[in-house]
Write an enzyme that holds these catalytic residues in place. Structure first.
Site, PDB file in Angstrom:
ATOM      1  N   HIS A 158     -16.340  12.053   2.750  1.00 34.21           N
ATOM      2  CA  HIS A 158     -14.775  11.609   2.977  1.00 34.21           C
ATOM      3  C   HIS A 158     -13.670  12.433   1.951  1.00 34.21           C
ATOM      4  O   HIS A 158     -12.635  12.365   2.121  1.00 34.21           O
ATOM      5  CB  HIS A 158     -14.549  10.332   2.817  1.00 34.21           C
ATOM      6  N   ASP A 366      -6.644  15.383  -1.771  1.00 34.45           N
ATOM      7  CA  ASP A 366      -7.386  14.260  -0.942  1.00 34.45           C
ATOM      8  C   ASP A 366      -8.103  14.838  -0.020  1.00 34.45           C
ATOM      9  O   ASP A 366      -7.622  15.812   0.800  1.00 34.45           O
ATOM     10  CB  ASP A 366      -5.607  13.679  -0.172  1.00 34.45           C
TER      11      ASP A 366
HETATM   12  P1  ADQ Z   1      -8.163   6.862   1.240  1.00 38.00           P
HETATM   13  O1  ADQ Z   1      -8.214   7.474  -0.392  1.00 38.00           O
HETATM   14  O2  ADQ Z   1      -8.332   5.368   1.146  1.00 38.00           O
HETATM   15  O3  ADQ Z   1      -9.456   7.266   1.909  1.00 38.00           O
HETATM   16  P2  ADQ Z   1      -6.459   7.439   3.333  1.00 38.00           P
HETATM   17  O4  ADQ Z   1      -7.006   8.450   4.165  1.00 38.00           O
HETATM   18  O5  ADQ Z   1      -4.903   7.502   3.145  1.00 38.00           O
HETATM   19  O6  ADQ Z   1      -7.086   7.403   1.650  1.00 38.00           O
HETATM   20  O7  ADQ Z   1      -6.706   6.056   4.068  1.00 38.00           O
HETATM   21  C1  ADQ Z   1      -6.008   4.741   3.524  1.00 38.00           C
HETATM   22  C2  ADQ Z   1      -6.065   3.769   4.615  1.00 38.00           C
HETATM   23  O8  ADQ Z   1      -5.497   2.647   3.838  1.00 38.00           O
HETATM   24  C3  ADQ Z   1      -4.835   4.069   5.657  1.00 38.00           C
HETATM   25  O9  ADQ Z   1      -5.124   3.842   6.830  1.00 38.00           O
HETATM   26  C4  ADQ Z   1      -3.807   3.240   5.202  1.00 38.00           C
HETATM   27  O10 ADQ Z   1      -2.778   2.831   6.413  1.00 38.00           O
HETATM   28  C5  ADQ Z   1      -4.458   2.087   4.527  1.00 38.00           C
HETATM   29  N1  ADQ Z   1      -3.461   1.403   3.649  1.00 38.00           N
HETATM   30  C6  ADQ Z   1      -3.006   2.052   2.669  1.00 38.00           C
HETATM   31  N2  ADQ Z   1      -2.347   0.936   1.933  1.00 38.00           N
HETATM   32  C7  ADQ Z   1      -2.345   0.002   2.478  1.00 38.00           C
HETATM   33  C8  ADQ Z   1      -1.718  -1.409   2.488  1.00 38.00           C
HETATM   34  N3  ADQ Z   1      -0.906  -1.788   1.412  1.00 38.00           N
HETATM   35  N4  ADQ Z   1      -1.729  -2.346   3.378  1.00 38.00           N
HETATM   36  C9  ADQ Z   1      -2.486  -1.929   4.354  1.00 38.00           C
HETATM   37  N5  ADQ Z   1      -3.126  -0.775   4.510  1.00 38.00           N
HETATM   38  C10 ADQ Z   1      -3.176   0.056   3.787  1.00 38.00           C
HETATM   39  C11 ADQ Z   1     -10.633   8.044   1.692  1.00 38.00           C
HETATM   40  C12 ADQ Z   1     -10.165   9.649   1.354  1.00 38.00           C
HETATM   41  C13 ADQ Z   1      -9.181  10.298   2.065  1.00 38.00           C
HETATM   42  C14 ADQ Z   1      -9.713  10.259   3.673  1.00 38.00           C
HETATM   43  C15 ADQ Z   1     -10.420   8.861   4.008  1.00 38.00           C
HETATM   44  C16 ADQ Z   1     -10.834   8.871   5.300  1.00 38.00           C
HETATM   45  O11 ADQ Z   1      -9.868   9.461   0.039  1.00 38.00           O
HETATM   46  O12 ADQ Z   1      -9.012  11.316   1.808  1.00 38.00           O
HETATM   47  O13 ADQ Z   1      -8.808  10.695   4.391  1.00 38.00           O
HETATM   48  O14 ADQ Z   1     -11.315   8.508   2.981  1.00 38.00           O
HETATM   49  O15 ADQ Z   1     -12.059   9.764   5.606  1.00 38.00           O
END
Ligand code: ADQ
Length: 472
Positions: A158, A366
């Protein structure tokens, strides 16, 4: 269809999966429901040795079995807090400066992977297809192979895969890549990540890699591929409109008193570029006095891994920066940065995205970044906001309608904020449409189905199922 076994570091509970869980959990659960199967991994609990060894604990939900184990404190420290999050995470995000390497932690990482594999074996059936997720579990497949498991096994990373020059900083880099070669399919988020892996295979592992992803190394053949993780855009749009009329969303709108809104949502992590983003917003206010009092940045950042030292540091830095900038530009009725550490229901986040004029998503690195995609899908098509996106997010590969920025360039980001705030409606609509085409083309279902089709299509070669040979 053969059963699916999903293995991930954390397993969402059945109720979490149906309620507040985000993209990945929803996508994986959908695949499990279709084919029936098992979701295996850590429960998130730290427990005594004897409780850990009683696991896995099983919970049934229709055709899906949730199988979880707790981890003893020492394993948690070495496997999760240590090698996974203090070595692999920073290096894979190009932050060697923040990485520490400790041999005992690495030994613990491998030991826990072997132990987890051993606990999982009793749940496996001969035809099961096994799909392992993310950097915590790189040696999991190799551990299963060494116990004689010959099933089809895939791995999806990921986070970014770093270029070899960066990866070489981790002393056991070769063992890690050799472990990856034990899978039949290894998936990456972007072509750049796949190319970096191939580069290592060719230049450092004396193997071969073709443009269509056929890899031979360490006496094994495997397939690599690019599988862009996505979202279900219609579901996000529905969540965003559902929240529009709710009281707390209306309260926020009212409290803005007609000011423009910039939204940022990230886990509190140094890879997300939060300090640089705050500085860019400060620079924007400094250079654009007419916007002071007229635009608010809402930053939502729930803390994660707060027992890892570098995470305490980033939290401290951010609080300092938010306080400093607010001290400089606040008025009696105006706070430029509203910085919050809570988690929010998904519908609430999506409705806030819909209310805002800019989605400011500027990670330093990311794997993909699902927030960027959620932001676009949540917009009102008649009056969409603008996505300002870091060129170093995997999502930048697809979201060509975004205003692209370099997150190290504070002035550049500040200019992009100004441009987005005054962008004409026709341009906003055009950019939104461009992004939506890609969101639909690479939605979450496509990610999941294309990975599983490649994995299910692997021809089993009994010679292959053995542990890897040494290439040198
Ligand atoms: P993350 O580093 O966690 O994921 P991201 O892809 O942005 O990053 O996903 C975060 C998720 O958490 C999103 O669905 C977001 O809406 C949710 N979220 C964030 N803050 C929140 C809050 N305060 N309350 C509720 N929900 C919240 C890792 C990798 C990424 C990759 C993903 C998926 O680091 O690069 O995109 O996995 O493969």
């Amino acid at each position: 269809m053969t059963r699916l076994v999903v293995v991930s570091n954390r397993v969402a509970s059945p109720t979490e999966t149906k309620g507040s869980a985000g993209g990945l959990a929803v996508g994986v659960f959908g695949a499990l429901k279709d084919s029936g199967g098992v979701w295996f991994g850590w429960s998130g609990d730290v427990v005594s040795d004897s409780v850990a060894n009683q696991g896995p604990k099983l919970e049934q939900d229709g055709a899906v079995t949730f199988a979880t184990v707790g981890l003893p404190k020492k394993d948690y420290d070495q496997y999760y807090r240590g090698f996974s999050n203090a070595t692999l995470w920073p290096v894979f995000h190009y932050r060697n400066d923040l990485a520490v390497y400790d041999r005992d932690e690495y030994a613990g990482y491998r030991r826990v992977n072997s132990w987890l594999a051993h606990r999982a074996i009793k749940l496996l059936q001969p035809d099961d297809v096994i799909w392992v997720h993310d950097y915590h579990l790189i040696p999991f497949g190799e551990a299963l192979r060494s116990e004689g498991v010959t099933n089809r096994m895939g791995f999806f990373l990921h986070i970014p895969f770093p270029s070899p020059q960066i990866l070489l900083n981790i002393p056991p880099h070769e063992e890690l890549v050799k472990s990856l070669c034990c899978y039949d399919v290894v998936g990456f988020q972007t072509p750049g990540d796949q190319a970096a892996f191939h580069d290592y295979i060719v230049r450092h592992a004396h193997g071969t890699a073709t443009a269509d992803g056929e890899v031979e190394a360490f006496g094994r053949k495997l397939k690599t591929g690019v599988y862009r993780i996505g979202i279900f855009p219609d579901e996000i749009a529905e969540q965003a409109t559902r929240g529009e009329a709710r009281q707390d969303v209306m309260d926020l709108k009212q409290s803005l008193e007609g000011r423009k809104l910039i939204m940022s949502v990230d886990r509190l992590d140094y890879s997300k570029g939060l300090v640089e983003r705050f500085k860019a917003f400060e620079h924007f206010l400094e250079k654009s006095p007419e916007w002071r009092g007229n635009v608010t940045l809402v930053q939502i950042a729930p803390p994660t891994r707060s027992d890892v030292d570098t995470y305490q540091q980033i939290r401290h830095n951010l609080e300092y920066e938010a306080g400093r900038i607010n001290g400089r530009y606040s008025g009696l009725d105006y706070t430029p940065i509203r910085y919050m550490n809570q988690r929010y229901d998904r519908w609430k986040l999506m409705s806030l995205f819909r209310e805002s004029q800019i989605g400011l998503v500027t990670p330093l690195r990311d794997g993909m970044n699902l927030v960027a995609k959620e932001y676009v899908a949540a917009q009102n098509p008649d009056d969409p906001g603008v996505l300002v996106l870091s060129q170093f997010a995997g999502a930048a590969d697809e979201m060509k309608g975004a205003l692209m920025v370099n997150p190290h360039d504070i002035v550049g980001m500040s200019e992009a904020i100004g441009r987005a705030l005054s962008m004409p409606l026709a341009e906003r609509r055009e950019r939104y449409e461009t992004n939506m085409v890609m969101l639909r083309k690479y939605d979450l279902g496509v990610w999941r189905d294309s990975f599983l089709a490649d994995l299910r299509g692997v021809k089993l070669d009994k010679q292959q199922s053995k542990r890897p040979a040494n290439n040198k």
